[in-house]
Design a protein around this motif. Sequence first.
Motif, PDB file in Angstrom:
ATOM      1  N   ARG B  11       0.838  -1.215   0.000  1.00  0.00           N
ATOM      2  CA  ARG B  11       0.000   0.000   0.000  1.00  0.00           C
ATOM      3  C   ARG B  11       0.874   1.267   0.000  1.00  0.00           C
ATOM      4  NH1 ARG B  11      -5.111   0.978   1.152  1.00  0.00           N
ATOM      5  NH2 ARG B  11      -5.503  -1.141   1.922  1.00  0.00           N
ATOM      6  N   PHE B  13       3.913   1.640  -1.194  1.00  0.00           N
ATOM      7  CA  PHE B  13       4.519   1.841  -2.527  1.00  0.00           C
ATOM      8  C   PHE B  13       3.461   2.398  -3.503  1.00  0.00           C
ATOM      9  CE2 PHE B  13       8.723   0.608  -2.070  1.00  0.00           C
ATOM     10  CZ  PHE B  13       8.886  -0.649  -1.519  1.00  0.00           C
ATOM     11  N   ILE B  14       2.277   1.781  -3.484  1.00  0.00           N
ATOM     12  CA  ILE B  14       1.208   2.186  -4.407  1.00  0.00           C
ATOM     13  C   ILE B  14       0.841   3.661  -4.164  1.00  0.00           C
ATOM     14  CG2 ILE B  14      -1.236   1.840  -4.989  1.00  0.00           C
ATOM     15  CD1 ILE B  14       0.124  -0.574  -5.985  1.00  0.00           C
ATOM     16  N   GLU B  15       0.707   4.014  -2.881  1.00  0.00           N
ATOM     17  CA  GLU B  15       0.277   5.388  -2.573  1.00  0.00           C
ATOM     18  C   GLU B  15       1.354   6.412  -2.928  1.00  0.00           C
ATOM     19  OE1 GLU B  15      -1.056   5.057   1.477  1.00  0.00           O
ATOM     20  OE2 GLU B  15      -3.014   4.208   0.880  1.00  0.00           O
ATOM     21  N   ARG B  16       2.634   6.023  -2.745  1.00  0.00           N
ATOM     22  CA  ARG B  16       3.738   6.922  -3.157  1.00  0.00           C
ATOM     23  C   ARG B  16       3.666   7.172  -4.676  1.00  0.00           C
ATOM     24  NH1 ARG B  16       9.148   4.337  -1.005  1.00  0.00           N
ATOM     25  NH2 ARG B  16      10.152   5.851  -2.405  1.00  0.00           N
ATOM     26  N   ILE B  17       3.455   6.096  -5.428  1.00  0.00           N
ATOM     27  CA  ILE B  17       3.396   6.227  -6.894  1.00  0.00           C
ATOM     28  C   ILE B  17       2.178   7.067  -7.308  1.00  0.00           C
ATOM     29  CG2 ILE B  17       2.967   4.910  -9.029  1.00  0.00           C
ATOM     30  CD1 ILE B  17       4.654   2.623  -7.619  1.00  0.00           C
ATOM     31  N   GLU B  18       1.065   6.836  -6.630  1.00  0.00           N
ATOM     32  CA  GLU B  18      -0.156   7.596  -6.973  1.00  0.00           C
ATOM     33  C   GLU B  18       0.040   9.088  -6.708  1.00  0.00           C
ATOM     34  OE1 GLU B  18      -3.050   5.394  -4.724  1.00  0.00           O
ATOM     35  OE2 GLU B  18      -3.603   4.160  -6.471  1.00  0.00           O
ATOM     36  N   LEU B  20       2.905  10.716  -6.744  1.00  0.00           N
ATOM     37  CA  LEU B  20       3.838  11.225  -7.767  1.00  0.00           C
ATOM     38  C   LEU B  20       3.116  11.385  -9.111  1.00  0.00           C
ATOM     39  CD1 LEU B  20       7.000   9.111  -6.812  1.00  0.00           C
ATOM     40  CD2 LEU B  20       6.839  11.623  -6.792  1.00  0.00           C
ATOM     41  N   GLU B  21       2.252  10.434  -9.457  1.00  0.00           N
ATOM     42  CA  GLU B  21       1.528  10.515 -10.744  1.00  0.00           C
ATOM     43  C   GLU B  21       0.562  11.702 -10.716  1.00  0.00           C
ATOM     44  OE1 GLU B  21      -0.158   6.651 -11.525  1.00  0.00           O
ATOM     45  OE2 GLU B  21       1.642   6.028 -12.646  1.00  0.00           O
ATOM     46  N   GLU B  23       1.037  14.434  -8.985  1.00  0.00           N
ATOM     47  CA  GLU B  23       1.912  15.615  -9.116  1.00  0.00           C
ATOM     48  C   GLU B  23       2.283  15.828 -10.593  1.00  0.00           C
ATOM     49  OE1 GLU B  23       5.978  16.801  -6.861  1.00  0.00           O
ATOM     50  OE2 GLU B  23       4.842  15.181  -5.881  1.00  0.00           O
ATOM     51  N   LYS B  24       2.599  14.732 -11.268  1.00  0.00           N
ATOM     52  CA  LYS B  24       3.015  14.792 -12.682  1.00  0.00           C
ATOM     53  C   LYS B  24       1.861  15.309 -13.557  1.00  0.00           C
ATOM     54  CE  LYS B  24       5.000  11.691 -16.121  1.00  0.00           C
ATOM     55  NZ  LYS B  24       4.645  10.318 -16.502  1.00  0.00           N
ATOM     56  N   ILE B  27       1.600  19.030 -13.114  1.00  0.00           N
ATOM     57  CA  ILE B  27       2.604  19.790 -13.873  1.00  0.00           C
ATOM     58  C   ILE B  27       2.259  19.802 -15.367  1.00  0.00           C
ATOM     59  CG2 ILE B  27       5.017  19.845 -14.571  1.00  0.00           C
ATOM     60  CD1 ILE B  27       5.733  18.842 -11.793  1.00  0.00           C
ATOM     61  N   ALA B  28       1.747  18.688 -15.863  1.00  0.00           N
ATOM     62  CA  ALA B  28       1.327  18.636 -17.278  1.00  0.00           C
ATOM     63  C   ALA B  28       0.237  19.696 -17.513  1.00  0.00           C
ATOM     64  CB  ALA B  28       0.815  17.249 -17.626  1.00  0.00           C
ATOM     65  N   ASP B  30      -0.074  22.462 -15.746  1.00  0.00           N
ATOM     66  CA  ASP B  30       0.602  23.771 -15.663  1.00  0.00           C
ATOM     67  C   ASP B  30       1.246  24.118 -17.014  1.00  0.00           C
ATOM     68  OD1 ASP B  30      -0.123  23.808 -13.027  1.00  0.00           O
ATOM     69  OD2 ASP B  30       1.881  23.266 -12.250  1.00  0.00           O
TER      70      ASP B  30
ATOM     71  N   LEU C  76      -5.266  -4.871  -0.851  1.00  0.00           N
ATOM     72  CA  LEU C  76      -5.624  -3.442  -0.847  1.00  0.00           C
ATOM     73  C   LEU C  76      -7.131  -3.245  -0.707  1.00  0.00           C
ATOM     74  CD1 LEU C  76      -3.228  -2.399  -3.762  1.00  0.00           C
ATOM     75  CD2 LEU C  76      -2.930  -1.860  -1.334  1.00  0.00           C
TER      76      LEU C  76
ATOM     77  N   LEU D  20       9.195  23.589 -15.994  1.00  0.00           N
ATOM     78  CA  LEU D  20       8.119  22.635 -15.686  1.00  0.00           C
ATOM     79  C   LEU D  20       8.430  21.267 -16.311  1.00  0.00           C
ATOM     80  CD1 LEU D  20       5.066  25.037 -16.173  1.00  0.00           C
ATOM     81  CD2 LEU D  20       5.659  23.833 -14.037  1.00  0.00           C
ATOM     82  N   LYS D  24       8.876  17.738 -14.463  1.00  0.00           N
ATOM     83  CA  LYS D  24       8.073  16.574 -14.852  1.00  0.00           C
ATOM     84  C   LYS D  24       8.972  15.359 -15.105  1.00  0.00           C
ATOM     85  CE  LYS D  24       4.607  15.395 -18.303  1.00  0.00           C
ATOM     86  NZ  LYS D  24       4.520  15.614 -19.755  1.00  0.00           N
ATOM     87  N   ILE D  27      10.043  13.944 -11.790  1.00  0.00           N
ATOM     88  CA  ILE D  27       9.014  13.113 -11.142  1.00  0.00           C
ATOM     89  C   ILE D  27       8.891  11.752 -11.836  1.00  0.00           C
ATOM     90  CG2 ILE D  27       6.552  12.940 -10.635  1.00  0.00           C
ATOM     91  CD1 ILE D  27       6.546  15.934 -10.182  1.00  0.00           C
ATOM     92  N   ILE D  31       9.185   8.162 -10.030  1.00  0.00           N
ATOM     93  CA  ILE D  31       8.223   7.044 -10.168  1.00  0.00           C
ATOM     94  C   ILE D  31       8.980   5.752 -10.513  1.00  0.00           C
ATOM     95  CG2 ILE D  31       6.340   6.125 -11.575  1.00  0.00           C
ATOM     96  CD1 ILE D  31       5.241   9.002 -11.758  1.00  0.00           C
ATOM     97  N   VAL D  34      10.642   4.382  -7.424  1.00  0.00           N
ATOM     98  CA  VAL D  34       9.742   3.703  -6.475  1.00  0.00           C
ATOM     99  C   VAL D  34       9.409   2.296  -6.989  1.00  0.00           C
ATOM    100  CG1 VAL D  34       7.514   3.761  -5.287  1.00  0.00           C
ATOM    101  CG2 VAL D  34       8.752   5.893  -5.688  1.00  0.00           C
TER     102      VAL D  34
END
Lengths: 79, 79, 79, 79
Positions: B11, B13-18, B20-21, B23-24, B27-28, B30, C76, D20, D24, D27, D31, D34
């Motif tokens: 969980r 690992f999954i939540e860290r990746i989620e 980050l995604e 956040e990504k 930025i896309a 932005d 999960l 930006l 990106k 990040i 990912i 991770v």
Amino acid sequence: MTDNISADRLRLFIERIERLEEEKRGIADDIKDVFAEAKATGFDAKAMRVVIRLRRMEKHHRDEMDAIVDTYRAALGMA
Amino acid sequence: MTDNISADRLRLFIERIERLEEEKRGIADDIKDVFAEAKATGFDAKAMRVVIRLRRMEKHHRDEMDAIVDTYRAALGMA
Amino acid sequence: MTDNISADRLRLFIERIERLEEEKRGIADDIKDVFAEAKATGFDAKAMRVVIRLRRMEKHHRDEMDAIVDTYRAALGMA
Amino acid sequence: MTDNISADRLRLFIERIERLEEEKRGIADDIKDVFAEAKATGFDAKAMRVVIRLRRMEKHHRDEMDAIVDTYRAALGMA
């Protein structure tokens, strides 16, 4: 799937798509082969891709884009 | 999953990746906003993308590519 | 380009690639048409794509992946 | 570019987008890190990606998709 007819129809659709995807992968490989052949002849694949992308544009649009890019390059000291 | 520790670790690992995604994707968005702002100011987004791609190249490499593309365009009657 | 032979050879390579890319776009359109046809018949295009992706995997690999995904989903709370 | 103000404005837009895009790419690397960490811990990256994609769906939509995919798999002898 309640009845065999739908199962058969699903299979037909799936197999049609798979054959088309197989064909598409084959053509993608052919494109790679032509680039490799051109490269072996001394041509630059990246430059060829730029030219192919430009050829897809209408001439007036291409000329317009050329002019804008040149202007931006000059403004950013990249001329 | 045999024990709770692995389930918790999965969980995390999954939540860290989620995150980050997420956040990504932010930025896309932005980047899209800046292009929209530039467009509203009168700049051409496609030409800006060409210039940004060129700026990522080393100057000597960019000059070399310019020369090859110009040669190919001339050879194909696209100068 | 110093001589006409290279210019002609470049043109031949470019035109071969353009024809292949044209063919590839045509097949991509055919694939879209088949999905549209299946959808009109009542099938779910997204589920069909999942099944097509799974069919590309070897059966033993697919079974292994199924087992791992089920384990992770249970861990999960997504079973 | 007729005047310096536009050149400066163009540069500002370009540099904002480049920062930006840099962020990106950073990040995207995080990912990857991770996933590599999870893999080193014994988790399966592909299965994790499947689960992450499923978690992005609303539960009722996910349940519906599960049911359709299971039906199609059974119909195609892939259960």
